[in-house]
Design a protein around this motif. Structure first.
Motif, PDB file in Angstrom:
ATOM      1  N   ARG A 128     115.545  22.475 -39.513  1.00  0.00           N
ATOM      2  CA  ARG A 128     114.851  23.762 -39.885  1.00  0.00           C
ATOM      3  C   ARG A 128     114.633  23.822 -41.286  1.00  0.00           C
ATOM      4  N   SER A 181     109.994  27.193 -40.292  1.00  0.00           N
ATOM      5  CA  SER A 181     109.419  26.110 -39.309  1.00  0.00           C
ATOM      6  C   SER A 181     110.796  25.431 -38.885  1.00  0.00           C
ATOM      7  N   SER A 237     106.676  19.589 -35.711  1.00  0.00           N
ATOM      8  CA  SER A 237     107.259  21.002 -36.388  1.00  0.00           C
ATOM      9  C   SER A 237     106.513  22.220 -35.702  1.00  0.00           C
ATOM     10  N   ILE A 281     106.495  26.847 -35.667  1.00  0.00           N
ATOM     11  CA  ILE A 281     107.002  27.870 -36.290  1.00  0.00           C
ATOM     12  C   ILE A 281     108.030  28.792 -35.648  1.00  0.00           C
TER      13      ILE A 281
END
Length: 409
Positions: free
Chosen positions: A307, A311, A357, A359
């Motif tokens: 983390r 993201s 990755s 959001i």
């Protein structure tokens, strides 16, 4: 006597126990791939035992009295869950006063007058791939494994010489890294009459096997795993998911990292960049929803959720990976694929790689961060609870409402 494991592995340190009383094999259940939650079908130790003394079953690993202490089970264990007494001196550096251009390794059945200054082990078959790589990385001496021709009739030999295939594999790896052939371990054939061999229950000088050094090495290995469990690198290995939380084994992580460090050290000596082909590789498809199940079941912590700011994504450390396949088996969306060997044309990165990755958003109901895959503002857990509640209460209300048929009655 047998060793079992509970559903919750020891989360603080590696804990070795004897597999059986008066036997020389020690076992760490937390590191066993067969016994860990969601474990594999690994039975390498059982298959390697030349006298069929190891039994591996659901929730149990047992050792029969037939065990010869040869260490072949520990040599093939991919996670380092097994240790055999008598092999702790193998990787100890030679004192300067005893430095020799050729380090000989002999079986403990060879009399001292024949073995001389050679390092003696319970069985040459108990030498692991990682141990020979470690010798190549730590010693300036060449290493010769002396074959007296006794393996074929020895119970621990299983009717064949257990070291030739291993040495060939190690030499091939070292050649790929750039180490000259003369610096690689080799098997030295030295036929000796069988009647000169010692019984299996004594060492070369006819004294009981020394155990003080072994217990010192055992405590050191346990301490290293405990320190690894508290280090920032391993602290990330605890991954919470909707299925609960598991912790990767610090012992497995340390065992794999030690192997990678030795390969990197040899590459540094030869001046040749280390290839990615020496480590497993994992790729992830667009089907990944970052459930985190793969990271939770990974026994070595090779997969973890990284983390950063808003993201989050999967991070992969090839050096820690066992290529056990647990992540692929448990991925709910089938998003992972794996190769036991990386790209031969690519260079290895000791930092690992980020696989994807996403959001992150804060859930409007519980306030926790989650990966958003749509336009909603509720995490999957809260959304599931809300839908369940609506379903239950909706059914209750529907059942309590009067119907036209009931009104007519």
């Amino acid at each position: 006597m047998h060793a079992t494991t509970s559903k919750t592995p020891n989360k603080s340190k590696a804990s070795f126990k004897r597999l059986a009383a008066n036997q020389s094999v020690w076992f760490c259940a937390d590191a066993c791939l067969k016994l860990r939650p969601g474990g594999t079908e690994c039975k390498a130790c059982r298959d390697a035992c030349p006298v069929q003394a190891v039994r591996v079953d659901a929730g149990v690993v047992e050792l029969a009295p037939a065990c010869t202490g040869c260490g072949q089970c520990a040599a093939v264990c991919p996670s380092g869950a097994l240790l055999a007494e008598g092999f702790d001196t193998l990787l100890q550096p030679l004192p300067e006063s005893e430095a020799v251009p050729l380090l000989r390794i002999e079986c403990s059945r060879v009399p001292h007058k024949l073995a001389g200054k050679a390092r003696q082990l319970p069985c040459l078959g108990g030498i692991s791939f990682s141990a020979l790589i470690g010798l190549a990385a730590r010693n300036s001496s060449a290493v010769a494994l002396v074959d007296r021709g006794w393996c074929a009739t020895c119970p621990s030999g299983g009717g064949s010489e257990p070291i030739n295939a291993l040495v060939d594999s190690v030499r091939a790896t070292l050649t790929d890294i750039g180490l000259p052939d003369e610096c690689s371990p080799f098997v030295y054939s030295l036929p000796t009459p069988q009647e000169q061999s010692l019984p299996m229950d004594v060492t070369a000088d006819n004294t009981p096997l020394p155990r003080r050094a072994f217990f010192g090495a055992l405590l050191k290995r346990t301490a290293e795993a405990a320190i690894a469990a508290r280090s920032p690198d391993v602290a990330r290995l605890a991954v919470k998911t909707t299925r609960g939380a598991l912790l990767a084994s610090p012992l497995i992580h340390h065992t794999r990292k030690r192997m990678a460090s030795n390969l990197a050290a040899i590459a540094a000596l030869t001046g040749k960049p280390l290839s990615a082909k020496f480590f497993p590789d994992i790729s992830v498809s667009e089907h990944c929803l970052l459930h985190g199940v793969c990271a939770a079941v990974c026994p070595s912590g090779a997969l973890a959720i990284a983390r950063s700011g808003t993201s989050a994504g999967l991070h992969f450390d090839p050096e820690s990976c066992l290529a056990c396949g647990l992540c692929i088996r448990h991925c709910p969306t089938g998003a992972l694929s794996m190769s036991p060997f990386g790209n031969a044309t690519a260079l290895h990165s000791r930092d690992g790689k980020q696989l994807n990755s996403f959001i992150q958003k804060d859930c409007q109901m519980c306030g926790k961060s989650y990966v958003n895959h749509g336009d909603g503002d509720t995490c999957p857990a809260c959304l599931g609870n809300r839908n369940m509640a609506q379903s239950l209460f909706g059914m209750s209300l529907a059942e309590s409402e009067p119907t036209a048929a009931n009104l007519e009655l």
